[in-house]
Design a protein around this motif. Structure first.
Motif: not given
Lengths: 342, 259
Positions: A275-285
């Protein structure tokens, strides 16, 4: 054309994309390291205000080409317009996205020069540019150099480079004429993603996995009896909860392959190797176990928070903060806490 | 319709990747048809089933890459061609796109060249656009659906998946497309398909036989390194009271300047 760093100003729906300011930031650092000027390139139609914004904020010399043929972004037409302006420059930088990668690829062919896509770090060693990229889905780091032919064309991954700091004094805007060339494609329409949140540009991402489907507190209406229909209903409720949280905190909504493959949410939301490769400051799984293929997509997230019932879920090994609990209980409380904090 | 699917042999995404003395290693995990290319092969087969014609798998690679072509043949491709890459050391996308473009020209009368969105090893996703540019074909990357195609009318309509949403685009054939996962669900190779594929004769072309200008690479690479694994110590937040837990999390995120 003199030696310079040329930054392409990417825009969509009349606005400069956020990653463009990052490309300008990276370009400024590069221009200092290589001791050559940075200039910008705006292509479009009725884009004078975009050119002014760049000249104003970044203080650089802006080449602005306006033509009816540039109304819609079409990589082939844009590459033909950009090629004469990019020729003879040292480096061309573009923020990386689906549009610009195609454009950069064509520009590299036109100029017969090297292309380094999706760059995550830039360095100058002995006056030579070195670019780092992630290969093997982030498991290997590759350092790429030019072979001497100029310019070298780079697309830069979103949210990796610091945006350009505001400069004093507006730069000059130079109108450039472009020859109208026919395109191989005709744009028929465009449908914005729901919520408009672009995962690549998102500072905060709220993502859901299998756990989204298992809310023990929810009973499906008696009219739904088929197990697949019950799962679909539960998934719809679960993603609606996540969407509420995402909307409240201005986050984009992501998902794992499992829930996408099950048809619970469109593929555009999928994060990970396929899918997509992401670089957020905050990732809530939320309710994400943390399959290696999913983790490949969030390696460059700055802070990961994981909410999962299973304390042994691999996601906790990649998380800075963990909550071992049922995600459905915690979502309303988190929505409230985030809103109070903002 | 004359369809060519450009494929690559790659490591399996489930392989454990390590870097030993500057060389990427995947142990004894067998190499596979690039998983993204399976969607391209599948789409080619579906177009053939709906409109007739022929599907050819094309790769640039060493002899071992024939296995990737056999995977495409086993799924149902009619033919396969391998362009040997032994004279192409240090080839980047600039070089490989020139070789692919020359091979497509040699095949002649190709309506559609299909690509996966990227290879799972190099993660570049630029060959489709570069091949289209070299041939002067319509370029349609990141296609999520082919909504109409007319081989006689030489027209194609697709939906493309961009970061901001979906774009509907019309183009004239021939065209080069890259496809994303949403486009279809690739079939498994049948036992019969695998048997048939093992008997297909795969011609090998050398880049010298292709009529193309000399193209030199535009980039070079230093020895790869293993990506630094970010070791994070997970701080578990007490969840006896979810309201308090939520506040504690927000508090900690603020302390760490995430918020």
């Amino acid at each position: 054309m003199m030696m310079k760093v040329l930054v392409y100003i990417d825009h969509h729906a009349g606005a400069i994309t956020p990653a463009t300011w990052e490309a300008l930031g990276a370009g400024r650092k590069l221009s200092q390291d290589l001791q050559i000027p940075m200039e910008a390139l705006v292509l479009g139609n009725n884009t004078a205000s975009l050119a002014s914004a760049v000249a104003e904020k970044s203080g650089v010399h802006v080449h602005a080409a306006e033509d009816a043929s540039l109304e819609h972004f079409r990589a082939d037409v844009y590459a033909s317009a950009a090629a004469p302006l990019a020729e003879g420059t040292e480096v061309v930088l573009l923020p990386d996205n689906g549009r610009t990668r195609e454009f950069a690829a064509m520009l590299a062919v036109d100029l017969n020069v090297g292309l380094i896509p999706d760059v995550v770090a830039l360095d100058v060693r002995d006056g030579n540019l070195q670019a780092a990229r992630a290969i093997y889905s982030g498991k290997v780091r590759s350092t790429v150099l030019g072979t001497g032919r100029k310019p070298i064309i780079l697309t830069l991954r979103s949210r990796v480079f610091a945006p350009d700091a505001e400069q004093t004094g507006p730069g000059e805007i130079e109108s450039v004429a472009v020859a109208s060339v026919p395109s191989g494609v005709e744009v028929l329409g465009f449908e914005e993603s729901r919520g408009g949140a672009n995962l690549a540009d998102a500072a905060v991402i709220v993502a859901g996995g299998r756990g989204v489907v298992n809310n023990p507190a929810l009973d499906p209406p008696p009219s739904i009896t088929d197990q697949d229909a019950i799962d679909a209903w539960r998934a719809e409720q679960g993603f609606a909860e996540l969407q509420t949280l995402a909307d409240a905190i201005g986050a984009a909504l992501g998902a794992t392959r499992a829930v996408v493959d099950a048809g619970f949410i469109p593929y555009a939301h999928q994060i990970g190797q396929t899918g997509k490769v992401v670089s957020p400051d905050l990732y809530i799984a939320f309710g994400i176990s943390g399959a290696i293929q999913h983790l490949a997509g969030i390696r460059s997230a700055r802070t990961v928070v994981a909410v999962n019932k299973d304390p042994d879920a691999p996601i906790f090994r990649s998380a800075r903060f963990g909550l071992v609990t049922d995600m459905h209980e915690v979502i309303p409380a988190l929505t409230k806490a985030f809103l109070e904090a903002s | 319709m004359n369809i060519v699917v450009c494929v690559k042999q790659t490591v399996d995404t489930a392989a454990t990747i390590s870097v030993e003395q500057g060389t990427v290693s995947w142990g004894d995990t067998p190499l596979v048809l690039n998983p993204w290319d399976e969607f391209a092969v599948e789409e080619g087969l579906r177009l053939r089933e709906a409109h007739g014609g022929k599907v050819t798998a094309l790769t640039v690679g060493p002899e071992s890459a024939t296995e990737a072509l056999r995977s495409a043949l086993a799924m149902g491709a009619d033919a396969a061609v391998r362009v040997d890459d032994s004279s192409l050391e240090g080839a980047d996308s600039l070089v490989v796109s020139a070789v692919l473009a020359a091979a497509l020209e040699k095949m002649g009368d190709v309506d559609l060249a299909l690509f996966g969105r990227e290879a799972v090893d190099s993660n570049s996703g630029v060959l489709q656009a570069q091949v289209a540019r070299r041939l002067g074909w319509a370029s349609l990357p990141l296609v999520a659906a082919i909504t109409a195609i007319d081989g006689d009318g030489r027209a194609i309509e697709v939906e493309r998946m961009l970061g901001e949403g979906r774009q509907r685009v019309k183009a004239t054939l021939p065209a080069a497309l890259s496809v994303v996962k949403e486009i279809n669900e690739p079939r498994y190779a049948s036992f019969m398909g695998i048997r048939k594929a093992s008997r297909v004769d795969v011609p090998v072309w050398t880049s010298a036989e292709l009529s193309m200008d000399q193209v030199d690479p535009g980039v070079s690479w230093l020895a790869p390194e293993a990506a630094a694994d970010v070791e994070v110590a997970c701080e578990f937040i007490d969840v006896d009271d979810v309201g308090e837990a939520a506040h504690a999390l927000v508090q900690r995120l603020r302390e760490e300047k995430v918020l």
